[in-house]
Design an enzyme around this catalytic site. Structure first.
Site, short mmCIF file in Angstrom:
data_model
loop_
_atom_site.label_atom_id
_atom_site.label_comp_id
_atom_site.label_asym_id
_atom_site.label_seq_id
_atom_site.Cartn_x
_atom_site.Cartn_y
_atom_site.Cartn_z
N ARG A 85 1.20 -33.11 51.54
CA ARG A 85 1.44 -33.37 52.96
C ARG A 85 0.24 -34.09 53.55
O ARG A 85 -0.88 -33.59 53.47
CB ARG A 85 1.68 -32.04 53.69
CG ARG A 85 1.72 -32.20 55.20
CD ARG A 85 1.91 -30.87 55.94
NE ARG A 85 1.90 -31.12 57.37
CZ ARG A 85 1.11 -30.51 58.25
NH1 ARG A 85 0.28 -29.56 57.87
NH2 ARG A 85 1.15 -30.83 59.52
N HIS A 131 -0.52 -36.03 63.82
CA HIS A 131 -1.45 -34.92 63.67
C HIS A 131 -2.64 -35.17 64.61
O HIS A 131 -3.77 -35.39 64.18
CB HIS A 131 -1.89 -34.80 62.21
CG HIS A 131 -2.46 -33.45 61.84
ND1 HIS A 131 -1.95 -32.67 60.82
CD2 HIS A 131 -3.50 -32.75 62.34
CE1 HIS A 131 -2.67 -31.55 60.70
NE2 HIS A 131 -3.62 -31.58 61.62
N GLU A 178 1.57 -28.83 65.05
CA GLU A 178 1.00 -27.86 65.99
C GLU A 178 0.95 -28.34 67.44
O GLU A 178 -0.13 -28.54 67.99
CB GLU A 178 -0.40 -27.45 65.53
CG GLU A 178 -0.44 -26.90 64.12
CD GLU A 178 -1.81 -26.32 63.74
OE1 GLU A 178 -2.79 -26.61 64.45
OE2 GLU A 178 -1.87 -25.57 62.76
N ASN A 318 2.50 -23.27 59.99
CA ASN A 318 1.07 -23.22 59.70
C ASN A 318 0.57 -21.83 60.04
O ASN A 318 0.83 -21.33 61.14
CB ASN A 318 0.29 -24.24 60.55
CG ASN A 318 0.46 -25.67 60.05
OD1 ASN A 318 1.17 -25.90 59.06
ND2 ASN A 318 -0.19 -26.60 60.70
N TYR A 320 -2.72 -18.85 59.38
CA TYR A 320 -4.08 -18.59 58.87
C TYR A 320 -4.52 -17.13 58.91
O TYR A 320 -5.26 -16.69 58.05
CB TYR A 320 -5.10 -19.43 59.67
CG TYR A 320 -5.04 -20.90 59.31
CD1 TYR A 320 -5.78 -21.42 58.26
CD2 TYR A 320 -4.19 -21.75 59.99
CE1 TYR A 320 -5.70 -22.76 57.91
CE2 TYR A 320 -4.09 -23.10 59.64
CZ TYR A 320 -4.86 -23.59 58.60
OH TYR A 320 -4.76 -24.91 58.24
N GLU A 389 0.75 -25.29 56.14
CA GLU A 389 -0.70 -25.08 56.03
C GLU A 389 -0.98 -23.59 55.89
O GLU A 389 -0.35 -22.77 56.54
CB GLU A 389 -1.47 -25.53 57.29
CG GLU A 389 -1.63 -27.01 57.45
CD GLU A 389 -2.39 -27.39 58.71
OE1 GLU A 389 -3.24 -26.60 59.19
OE2 GLU A 389 -2.13 -28.49 59.22
C1 PNW Z 1 -5.04 -26.43 62.07
N1 PNW Z 1 -7.38 -22.34 66.57
O1 PNW Z 1 -5.75 -26.40 63.25
C2 PNW Z 1 -4.82 -27.93 61.86
O2 PNW Z 1 -3.49 -28.30 61.66
C3 PNW Z 1 -5.72 -28.55 60.85
O3 PNW Z 1 -5.87 -29.90 61.15
C4 PNW Z 1 -7.03 -27.77 60.81
O4 PNW Z 1 -8.00 -28.41 60.06
C5 PNW Z 1 -6.71 -26.39 60.29
O5 PNW Z 1 -5.75 -25.75 61.09
C6 PNW Z 1 -7.91 -25.47 60.16
O6 PNW Z 1 -8.45 -25.20 61.42
C7 PNW Z 1 -6.12 -25.33 64.00
O7 PNW Z 1 -8.45 -22.50 67.19
C8 PNW Z 1 -7.30 -25.45 64.70
O8 PNW Z 1 -6.69 -21.30 66.70
C9 PNW Z 1 -7.72 -24.47 65.55
C10 PNW Z 1 -6.94 -23.34 65.69
C11 PNW Z 1 -5.73 -23.20 64.99
C12 PNW Z 1 -5.35 -24.20 64.15
#
Ligand code: PNW
Length: 488
Positions: A85, A131, A178, A318, A320, A389
């Site tokens: 991707r 993006h 996002e 996405n 995390y 992601e």
């Molecule tokens: C995502 N937060 O971003 C993005 O899609 C990517 O480009 C990025 O590199 C990746 O996650 C890692 O950060 C985020 O502050 C950036 O909650 C910040 C946040 C969440 C997602």
């Protein structure tokens, strides 16, 4: 059973047709910021504004992937990836951005060749149209996504050009990455481009109480419009699928006995995810948002809802981490965009949600991934999910001597726990998850954190010609999926 991240080991299987790979984004990896006709995006301008990026860096060179596509494809093959991707830089394809502006043949050629090379290598391209790197001119011209009519018309033109150029050789498309980040980080906290916020210590202009909700609606309509174009003009001849990628993390109540915290946890996910996903799957905003925001949440016309509802062929997820959520008492602040609640890293009893990483917001909690997959499936009718992601940074990774940095056991553990949690969601909870892309193939430009935060399974030596060196985690994904994907 338990591991460093509070997760578990599991033998559960993912379906035999499951595909996995890696993800990146144009501004984070390409560099070549002024080559072959490219003009600035809002991230070029924002990153060069003093004080916006922690280490004062920008994406001028980044991983230099514009000149190293063959190297990137080589490591993708070496790692065993089935899909890749990446995102297109709108500013390479239409440097000024607008529907009456010239199309840059060199930009299209670059991506065309890259797509061909990926396909030839047996790696399926999955393309994100947007993006975050809006052509800067469109921000100057009419305020970017604050101007729905202009933005939607220009995005539709860009999308159509891309579909017509590559629709015959790309089968999976993501309209936006996002939209929550574009809206809230771009127009409420000001942490991302264009940096608008009500906080005058950070930016001279912006209205965090109103603008994020306007931008969010613009992005939904632009998404729906691009999907409509794709389904009418491309899909009948070439097939393929299209969807949007939403970010969203899991929420646990700070006090598991307090109904107000339980409700706030639900509300937190609604403000982050359902803001976009409810209109797409149910044709309306979530009640909790309507209740708090009233007419600051711009209404949809019946035509707009017809465009947005049913516009996902798959749900791009996405994901995390997780947070503990504590409700706030009293009326929400005018600029509150989260649902009148606090995000915490410890619960009432002092239990941490997960270990620290290099990102203030990211604490791994793999079981939360399984819970969110189930939550989304219940709310949206078990859609096909592509995890677009998932990944982690490591606290202090950038300061380690190379030899130690390459032994990224923390990341290995993260992937093993999270993919295990996904396998359980699939095998036990009946979640229809079919694809997974790790963030990220490479260490890259981590937006306002600059280059000090590394998300890659591949070390990029920014000081020595952007040389790529696999970390220990680079080959783990293959092993993990080999164990978890059913052989039929
Ligand atoms: C995502 N937060 O971003 C993005 O899609 C990517 O480009 C990025 O590199 C990746 O996650 C890692 O950060 C985020 O502050 C950036 O909650 C910040 C946040 C969440 C997602």
């Amino acid at each position: 059973m338990s591991s460093a991240h509070g997760s578990y080991t599991t033998q559960n299987k993912l379906p035999a047709d499951f595909a996995w790979g890696f993800a990146t984004a144009s501004y984070q990896i390409e560099g070549a910021y002024d080559e072959d006709g490219r003009l600035p995006s809002i991230w070029d301008t924002f990153s060069k504004t003093p004080g916006k990026v922690e280490d004062g860096t920008n994406g001028d060179v980044a991983c230099d992937s514009y000149h190293r596509t063959h190297e990137d494809i080589k490591i993708l093959k070496q790692y065993g990836a089935q899909v890749y991707r990446f995102s297109l830089s709108w500013s390479r394809i239409i440097p000024l951005g607008g529907r009456n502006d010239p199309v840059n043949a060199k930009g299209l050629e670059f991506y065309s060749k890259f797509i061909d090379d990926l396909n030839a290598a047996g790696i399926e391209p999955v393309i994100t149209l947007y993006h975050w790197d809006l052509p800067d001119e469109l921000l100057e011209r009419y305020g970017g996504a604050l101007n729905q009519e202009e933005f939607v018309a220009d995005y539709a033109n860009y999308a159509r050009i891309v579909f017509k150029s590559f629709g015959h050789k790309v089968k999976r498309w993501i309209t936006f990455n996002e939209p929550w980040c574009s809206s809230v980080l771009g127009y409420n906290t000001g942490k991302h481009a264009p940096g608008r916020t009500s906080d005058r210590t950070k930016n001279p202009v912006g209205d965090g109480a109103r603008e994020p909700w306007i931008v969010g609606k613009t992005l939904l309509i632009a998404h729906g419009t691009a999907v409509d174009i794709f389904r009418k003009e491309i899909k009948p001849t070439h097939g393929g699928e299209i969807g949007i990628t939403l970010n969203g993390d899991w929420a646990e109540p700070w006090d598991p006995e307090d109904p107000a915290d339980i409700e706030a946890s639900e509300r937190k996910i609604e403000f982050a995810i359902s803001w976009f996903a409810d209109p797409i799957y149910h044709g309306k905003y979530p009640d909790s948002m309507v209740k708090q925001l009233g007419d600051r949440l711009p209404a949809f016309t019946p035509e707009e809802i017809a465009l947005v509802k049913g516009s996902n062929d798959f749900y791009g997820m996405n994901h995390y981490c997780a947070n503990y959520i504590r409700h706030r008492e009293g009326e929400p602040e005018p600029d509150d965009a989260a649902g009148n609640l606090d995000h915490l890293f410890e619960d009432k009893f002092g239990n941490p949600i997960g270990p620290e990483t290099n990102c203030e917001w990211l604490r791994p909690n793999a079981i939360g991934f399984r819970k969110l997959l189930k939550w989304l499936s219940d709310r949206y009718g078990y859609p096909k999910i592509y995890v677009t992601e998932n990944g982690t940074s490591i606290k202090g990774e950038n300061d380690l001597p190379l030899e130690e940095l390459l032994k990224d056991d923390f990341r290995v553990q993260y992937y093993s726990d999270y993919i295990g949690a996904m396998a359980d969601a699939s095998a036990i909870d009946g979640v229809n998850v079919k694809m997974y892309m790790a963030w990220s193939l490479l260490d890259n430009y981590e937006w306002s954190e600059g280059y000090q935060t590394r998300f890659g399974v591949t070390f990029v030596d920014y000081e020595n010609g952007q040389k790529r060196i696999p970390k220990k985690s680079a080959l783990t994904l293959g092993e993990i999926f080999n164990n978890h994907v059913s052989k039929e």
